[in-house]
Write a protein that holds these residues in place. Structure first.
Motif, mmCIF file in Angstrom:
data_model
loop_
_atom_site.group_PDB
_atom_site.id
_atom_site.type_symbol
_atom_site.label_atom_id
_atom_site.label_comp_id
_atom_site.label_asym_id
_atom_site.label_seq_id
_atom_site.Cartn_x
_atom_site.Cartn_y
_atom_site.Cartn_z
ATOM 1 N N LEU A 116 0.831 -1.212 0.000
ATOM 2 C CA LEU A 116 0.000 0.000 0.000
ATOM 3 C C LEU A 116 0.858 1.251 0.000
ATOM 4 N N ALA A 117 1.991 1.193 0.672
ATOM 5 C CA ALA A 117 2.894 2.349 0.711
ATOM 6 C C ALA A 117 3.423 2.684 -0.678
ATOM 7 N N GLN A 118 3.439 1.687 -1.569
ATOM 8 C CA GLN A 118 3.866 1.903 -2.956
ATOM 9 C C GLN A 118 2.676 2.190 -3.874
ATOM 10 N N HIS A 119 1.493 2.404 -3.291
ATOM 11 C CA HIS A 119 0.260 2.656 -4.039
ATOM 12 C C HIS A 119 -0.077 1.488 -4.979
ATOM 13 N N ALA A 120 0.089 0.276 -4.466
ATOM 14 C CA ALA A 120 -0.294 -0.922 -5.214
ATOM 15 C C ALA A 120 -1.560 -1.505 -4.605
ATOM 16 N N VAL A 121 -2.492 -1.906 -5.467
ATOM 17 C CA VAL A 121 -3.679 -2.622 -4.996
ATOM 18 C C VAL A 121 -3.240 -4.022 -4.573
ATOM 19 N N VAL A 122 -3.741 -4.487 -3.442
ATOM 20 C CA VAL A 122 -3.319 -5.781 -2.893
ATOM 21 C C VAL A 122 -4.465 -6.784 -2.980
ATOM 22 N N LEU A 123 -4.186 -7.933 -3.575
ATOM 23 C CA LEU A 123 -5.142 -9.034 -3.636
ATOM 24 C C LEU A 123 -4.576 -10.194 -2.826
ATOM 25 N N ALA A 143 -9.482 -7.481 6.592
ATOM 26 C CA ALA A 143 -10.584 -6.696 7.155
ATOM 27 C C ALA A 143 -10.069 -5.588 8.068
ATOM 28 N N SER A 144 -8.984 -5.853 8.784
ATOM 29 C CA SER A 144 -8.472 -4.873 9.743
ATOM 30 C C SER A 144 -7.941 -3.607 9.071
ATOM 31 N N PHE A 145 -7.559 -3.708 7.797
ATOM 32 C CA PHE A 145 -7.023 -2.529 7.102
ATOM 33 C C PHE A 145 -8.123 -1.534 6.748
ATOM 34 N N ASP A 146 -9.344 -2.024 6.565
ATOM 35 C CA ASP A 146 -10.457 -1.133 6.227
ATOM 36 C C ASP A 146 -10.070 -0.198 5.077
ATOM 37 N N ASN A 147 -9.534 -0.801 4.011
ATOM 38 C CA ASN A 147 -8.966 -0.031 2.906
ATOM 39 C C ASN A 147 -9.539 -0.548 1.585
ATOM 40 N N PRO A 148 -10.008 0.346 0.705
ATOM 41 C CA PRO A 148 -10.604 -0.096 -0.559
ATOM 42 C C PRO A 148 -9.605 -0.687 -1.545
ATOM 43 N N MET A 151 -15.008 -5.110 -16.023
ATOM 44 C CA MET A 151 -14.081 -5.048 -17.148
ATOM 45 C C MET A 151 -13.065 -3.920 -16.984
ATOM 46 N N SER A 152 -13.136 -3.226 -15.862
ATOM 47 C CA SER A 152 -12.251 -2.081 -15.631
ATOM 48 C C SER A 152 -10.883 -2.538 -15.138
ATOM 49 N N PRO A 153 -9.883 -1.690 -15.272
ATOM 50 C CA PRO A 153 -8.562 -2.016 -14.710
ATOM 51 C C PRO A 153 -8.634 -2.132 -13.196
ATOM 52 N N ILE A 154 -7.704 -2.884 -12.633
ATOM 53 C CA ILE A 154 -7.596 -2.987 -11.171
ATOM 54 C C ILE A 154 -6.789 -1.778 -10.716
ATOM 55 N N SER A 155 -7.474 -0.716 -10.413
ATOM 56 C CA SER A 155 -6.787 0.558 -10.183
ATOM 57 C C SER A 155 -6.924 1.030 -8.743
ATOM 58 N N TRP A 156 -5.982 1.859 -8.354
ATOM 59 C CA TRP A 156 -5.926 2.429 -7.007
ATOM 60 C C TRP A 156 -7.123 3.329 -6.768
ATOM 61 N N GLN A 157 -7.743 3.189 -5.602
ATOM 62 C CA GLN A 157 -8.882 4.018 -5.243
ATOM 63 C C GLN A 157 -8.505 4.929 -4.080
ATOM 64 N N SER A 158 -9.122 6.096 -4.064
ATOM 65 C CA SER A 158 -8.911 6.982 -2.920
ATOM 66 C C SER A 158 -9.572 6.358 -1.702
ATOM 67 N N THR A 159 -9.037 6.613 -0.537
ATOM 68 C CA THR A 159 -9.547 5.970 0.670
ATOM 69 C C THR A 159 -10.924 6.467 1.061
ATOM 70 N N GLY A 160 -11.415 7.493 0.360
ATOM 71 C CA GLY A 160 -12.750 7.994 0.678
ATOM 72 C C GLY A 160 -13.866 7.152 0.103
ATOM 73 N N SER A 161 -13.559 6.288 -0.923
ATOM 74 C CA SER A 161 -14.603 5.489 -1.553
ATOM 75 C C SER A 161 -14.325 4.018 -1.294
ATOM 76 N N LEU A 162 -14.932 3.501 -0.252
ATOM 77 C CA LEU A 162 -14.677 2.124 0.147
ATOM 78 C C LEU A 162 -15.420 1.153 -0.744
#
Length: 321
Positions: free
Chosen positions: A164-171, A201-206, A260-271
């Motif tokens: 997350l610190a590198q702005h990568a989406v984590v699966l 779940a503990s990260f509460d991050n989109p 069909m959208s890219p797996i892209s970084w989301q702002s933390t305001g939109s969970l």
């Protein structure tokens, strides 16, 4: 006799005109044909100008997917090492406008704890700069090594946080079903997967997702009256058919999650709604447990301190008197 000669002469005179007429007709046809070809070429050019290869390429998105895991994630027991992960992202590339560049950082025999200790993971993140990080540990190495739950939890949390610190989406993707996970190591496998789910779940991050491929494959086999025997590579790894099935199921999960959208970084305001619900439940449970423990500890400490102080004061006063 003269008449026949006259007719022959007349025919000879007519032939040049016939030839000329044929030439004129052919020329006209060629001209019309050339005009049609030119019109079609101009039309094709205009269409290509509106939707050329360059225009299509400009609409394509490219994302690097760094895959971290052990031998199962690497693709053992598949003839070409085409793991379920590699297959899923290849299918996603073929089906969407995003080209997923597969970055294989799997470690045969590895585990989250050993990787975290070696410091390789952070180095890979800085070198590769992925947009997506997939953590898919087979968990059997940790079961075999009897990795403490607390150490496993911390290692998974660290890997997510560093990505997350590198702005990568984590699966966080659970592994396919094998003989070991379905039979004699089933309980331990479930325990480690539950830790992964609770950490996500503990990260509460989109930008953090938990994809339970193990559950999906279990349900699929139940629905089709199958067992792990059909997908047996060895006790710890699926065969080619197992990697193929798991890849299809993971592809379905990815489409269901991201469309069909890219797996892209989301702002933390939109969970993400699913993550938000799961995280809220996890946090509520954790807070309740923590508060209960804290209150109990605090009350016990307070009472003990109060009683000790009171008794000491009372005794001191009584003795003095």
């Amino acid at each position: 006799m003269r008449r026949r000669q006259a007719i022959r002469l007349s025919n000879r005179r007519d032939r040049p005109w016939a030839k000329r007429l044929g030439w004129l007709t052919s020329g006209a046809l060629l001209a019309v044909g050339g005009w049609c070809v030119g019109w079609l070429q101009n039309r094709d050019t205009s269409v290509l100008a509106a939707d050329s290869h360059g225009a299509l390429s400009a609409r394509l998105t490219e994302e690097k997917v760094m895959v971290v895991g052990g031998s199962m994630a690497h693709g053992w027991k598949d003839p070409q090492d085409d793991s379920y992960l590699r297959r899923a992202f290849a299918a996603l590339t073929a089906s969407t406008d995003t080209n997923y560049v597969y970055d294989d950082r799997t470690v045969i025999g590895g585990s989250p704890v050993t990787l975290d200790r070696d410091g390789k993971y952070q180095q890979w993140l800085e070198e590769d700069r992925p947009q997506v990080v997939v953590l898919s540990w087979g968990l059997l190495n940790d079961i075999f090594n009897k990795t403490p739950i607390a150490a496993f939890r911390q290692a998974i949390a660290d890997e997510i946080e560093e990505a997350l610190a590198q702005h990568a989406v984590v699966l966080v993707v659970t592994s396919p079903v094998t003989k070991a996970t379905a039979t004699y190591n089933h309980a331990e496998d479930e325990a480690y997967m539950q830790v992964e789910s609770s950490v996500v779940a503990s990260f509460d991050n989109p930008n953090v997702y938990y994809l339970d491929l193990n559950r999906d494959m279990t349900l699929y086999m139940q629905a089709h009256h199958q067992t792990w025997n059909m997908y047996y590579g060895d006790a710890w790894h699926p065969n080619e058919a197992g990697h193929i099935l798991a890849g299809k199921l993971l592809f379905d999960e990815l489409i269901a999650t991201f469309g069909m959208s890219p797996i892209s970084w989301q702002s933390t305001g939109s969970l993400n709604s699913g993550n938000a619900t799961g995280n809220a439940t996890g946090n509520a449970t954790g807070n309740a447990t923590g508060n209960a423990t804290g209150n109990a500890t605090g009350n016990a400490t307070g009472n003990a301190t109060g009683n000790a102080t009171g008794n000491a004061t009372g005794n001191a006063t009584g003795n003095a008197t």
